[in-house]
Design a protein around this motif. Structure first.
Motif, PDB file in Angstrom:
ATOM      1  N   MET A   1       0.917  -1.074   0.003  1.00 11.73           N
ATOM      2  CA  MET A   1      -0.080  -0.101  -0.250  1.00 11.73           C
ATOM      3  C   MET A   1       0.930   1.371  -0.072  1.00 11.73           C
ATOM      4  O   MET A   1       1.757   1.511   0.936  1.00 11.73           O
ATOM      5  CB  MET A   1      -0.974  -0.003   1.381  1.00 11.73           C
ATOM      6  N   ARG A   2       0.577   1.982  -0.769  1.00 15.87           N
ATOM      7  CA  ARG A   2       1.363   3.465  -0.782  1.00 15.87           C
ATOM      8  C   ARG A   2       0.369   4.477  -0.487  1.00 15.87           C
ATOM      9  O   ARG A   2      -0.751   4.909  -0.737  1.00 15.87           O
ATOM     10  CB  ARG A   2       1.675   3.767  -2.548  1.00 15.87           C
ATOM     11  N   VAL A   3       0.808   5.409   0.608  1.00 13.58           N
ATOM     12  CA  VAL A   3       0.012   6.204   1.202  1.00 13.58           C
ATOM     13  C   VAL A   3       1.087   7.691   1.236  1.00 13.58           C
ATOM     14  O   VAL A   3       2.096   7.675   1.529  1.00 13.58           O
ATOM     15  CB  VAL A   3      -0.301   5.930   2.864  1.00 13.58           C
ATOM     16  N   VAL A   4       0.420   8.529   0.583  1.00  7.44           N
ATOM     17  CA  VAL A   4       1.029   9.918   0.609  1.00  7.44           C
ATOM     18  C   VAL A   4       0.397  10.880   1.674  1.00  7.44           C
ATOM     19  O   VAL A   4      -0.768  10.716   1.517  1.00  7.44           O
ATOM     20  CB  VAL A   4       0.908  10.642  -0.940  1.00  7.44           C
TER      21      VAL A   4
ATOM     22  N   ARG B   1       1.264   3.102   9.684  1.00  5.56           N
ATOM     23  CA  ARG B   1       2.321   1.963   9.919  1.00  5.56           C
ATOM     24  C   ARG B   1       1.496   0.983  11.012  1.00  5.56           C
ATOM     25  O   ARG B   1       1.826  -0.303  10.914  1.00  5.56           O
ATOM     26  CB  ARG B   1       3.735   2.432  10.343  1.00  5.56           C
ATOM     27  N   ARG B   2       0.844   1.444  11.807  1.00  3.87           N
ATOM     28  CA  ARG B   2       0.154   0.436  12.766  1.00  3.87           C
ATOM     29  C   ARG B   2      -0.810  -0.269  12.149  1.00  3.87           C
ATOM     30  O   ARG B   2      -1.019  -1.388  12.376  1.00  3.87           O
ATOM     31  CB  ARG B   2      -0.226   1.416  13.867  1.00  3.87           C
ATOM     32  N   ALA B   3      -1.436   0.301  11.090  1.00  6.27           N
ATOM     33  CA  ALA B   3      -2.498  -0.333  10.463  1.00  6.27           C
ATOM     34  C   ALA B   3      -1.747  -1.168   9.398  1.00  6.27           C
ATOM     35  O   ALA B   3      -2.150  -2.563   9.164  1.00  6.27           O
ATOM     36  CB  ALA B   3      -3.262   0.698   9.426  1.00  6.27           C
ATOM     37  N   VAL B   4      -0.649  -0.949   8.669  1.00  7.59           N
ATOM     38  CA  VAL B   4      -0.303  -1.518   7.511  1.00  7.59           C
ATOM     39  C   VAL B   4       1.374  -1.314   7.834  1.00  7.59           C
ATOM     40  O   VAL B   4       2.037  -0.650   7.104  1.00  7.59           O
ATOM     41  CB  VAL B   4      -0.809  -0.978   6.250  1.00  7.59           C
TER      42      VAL B   4
ATOM     43  N   ALA C   1      -7.340   0.013   3.623  1.00  7.09           N
ATOM     44  CA  ALA C   1      -6.119  -1.131   3.209  1.00  7.09           C
ATOM     45  C   ALA C   1      -6.595  -2.273   2.270  1.00  7.09           C
ATOM     46  O   ALA C   1      -8.019  -2.585   2.533  1.00  7.09           O
ATOM     47  CB  ALA C   1      -5.677  -1.557   4.461  1.00  7.09           C
ATOM     48  N   ARG C   2      -5.965  -2.685   1.545  1.00  7.02           N
ATOM     49  CA  ARG C   2      -6.486  -3.895   0.559  1.00  7.02           C
ATOM     50  C   ARG C   2      -6.073  -4.971   1.313  1.00  7.02           C
ATOM     51  O   ARG C   2      -5.159  -5.422   2.072  1.00  7.02           O
ATOM     52  CB  ARG C   2      -5.774  -3.731  -0.583  1.00  7.02           C
TER      53      ARG C   2
END
Length: 375
Positions: free
Chosen positions: A1-4, A28-31, A374-375
């Motif tokens: 997963m890419r989060v900006v 980062r706690r989630a993914v 999240a996927r």
């Protein structure tokens, strides 16, 4: 997963970089394996230099310059790592806080110090200069700034005008023959957060002059002088800045930069987004997290949240805003591309409590938003 993560600061609480750090911790706690790209943002005002340096790297340059009254001052600007781009905040050398220790001089205050910063950046190789205007102590139409770059402002007898906006009443001719070739080859952009024209009842002198100590008579004098300035600009090159939206920003500095250097004015947040590389950072993103201290109906008017949302929409990426306060209406923000907005408050809290706990509250909310996407 890419989060900006591309937020503005939470004024009085967290810098934009601090907001990025808190949001990244939550993501980062989630993914744990997520790719998080932090792009601290600003709207072209205070904090823009730091955002540029954080996102692009480069160098913070400090130089000797003149304050609005011509006194020596140390001021800084940002130069990109490759030396080709620079960000200059007008307030660094020409801002009101620099002259709070003396009586106001609304007729004679100058933007020359900002021109000295720009000249230094151009000498070092910058050919793309973003000028962030706001907080100016001067109403000189940017004449001081332009003079520091090599432009001469002459009266009917061919004499150089003294500093300050009032002197422009005697302006007869603008001579840019001394403008260095490297300045002519530079692209200038102006981050502007107001739409006031240069002159008239909504112009630079009438609206902002009193904030700089101008009396009603001085406001009229400055408005008349800026009108002469605009008339000479129009006769010289056909560029009419009298009623150009935004030309009145920073005491008319925007109008002067457009009229003499062909500068490109635009909403501050949009220009900052380009300067810090946000469009490239959004490539391949699954989620964009933005935010500011308060998201409300005014956020659609060129603030960071709206600029980030619009870029995300172009790329089909969901954009979520996290803020201390979230107050409708949001219709225009949703049309621009904002998917949703949430307050970091986890229950009834005072403003002081929200400010004190902003970082952990942001992290907790960013975690939940990330889990949802999240996927």
């Amino acid at each position: 997963m890419r989060v900006v993560v591309a937020p503005d600061s939470f004024k009085g609480s967290l810098s934009a970089a601090d907001v990025c750090a808190a949001a990244e911790a939550g993501v980062r706690r989630a993914v744990p394996a997520a790719e998080v790209v932090a792009v601290p943002m600003a709207d072209g005002g205070e904090g823009t230099l730091d955002c540029f340096l954080a996102a692009r790297g480069g160098e913070e340059v400090e130089v000797a310059a003149a304050d609005p009254l011509g006194r020596p001052v140390k001021a800084r600007y940002a130069l990109s790592g490759d030396g080709r781009s620079a960000v200059v905040e007008l307030a660094a050398a020409s801002g009101l806080p620099l002259v709070e220790d003396v009586p106001a001089d609304p007729l004679g205050a100058s933007t020359a110090g900002t021109g000295e910063l720009i000249a230094d950046a151009v000498r070092r190789g910058a050919r793309d200069v973003l000028v962030c205007i706001g907080g100016s102590a001067s109403t000189d139409g940017g004449a001081g700034l332009l003079g520091a770059l090599g432009v001469r402002f002459l009266d009917a007898a061919g004499n150089d005008l003294p500093p300050g906006g009032a002197a422009l009443a005697r302006l007869a001719r603008i001579d840019d023959s001394g403008l260095p070739a490297e300045v002519r080859a530079t692209r200038f952009r102006v981050a502007c957060d107001v739409t006031n024209p240069l002159v008239g009842p909504s112009g630079a002198a009438a609206v902002f002059g009193p904030q700089k100590g101008a009396s009603p008579d001085q406001v009229r004098e400055l408005d008349a002088a800026l009108t002469v300035f605009a008339d000479v600009l129009a006769a010289r090159g056909g560029v009419r800045v009298h009623d150009l939206p935004g030309a009145g920003a920073a005491g008319g500095t925007c109008g002067g930069l457009v009229g003499v250097l062909g500068a490109e004015p635009a909403a501050g947040a949009a220009l900052v987004a380009e300067a810090v590389g946000l469009p490239a950072a959004l490539a391949g993103a699954d989620l964009v997290i933005t935010g500011e201290g308060r998201v409300d109906g005014q956020s659609a008017g060129g603030k960071v949240v709206s600029a980030v949302a619009a870029l995300a929409k172009e790329r089909g990426v969901p954009a979520v805003a996290l803020a201390g306060g979230v107050v409708p209406p949001f219709g225009e923000l949703h049309e621009l591309g904002l998917t949703a907005a949430f307050s970091i408050a986890d229950g009834p809290r005072t403003l002081d409590e929200l400010k004190a706990g902003a970082a952990p509250l942001l992290a907790a909310l960013a975690e939940q938003v990330t889990r949802l996407h999240a996927r």
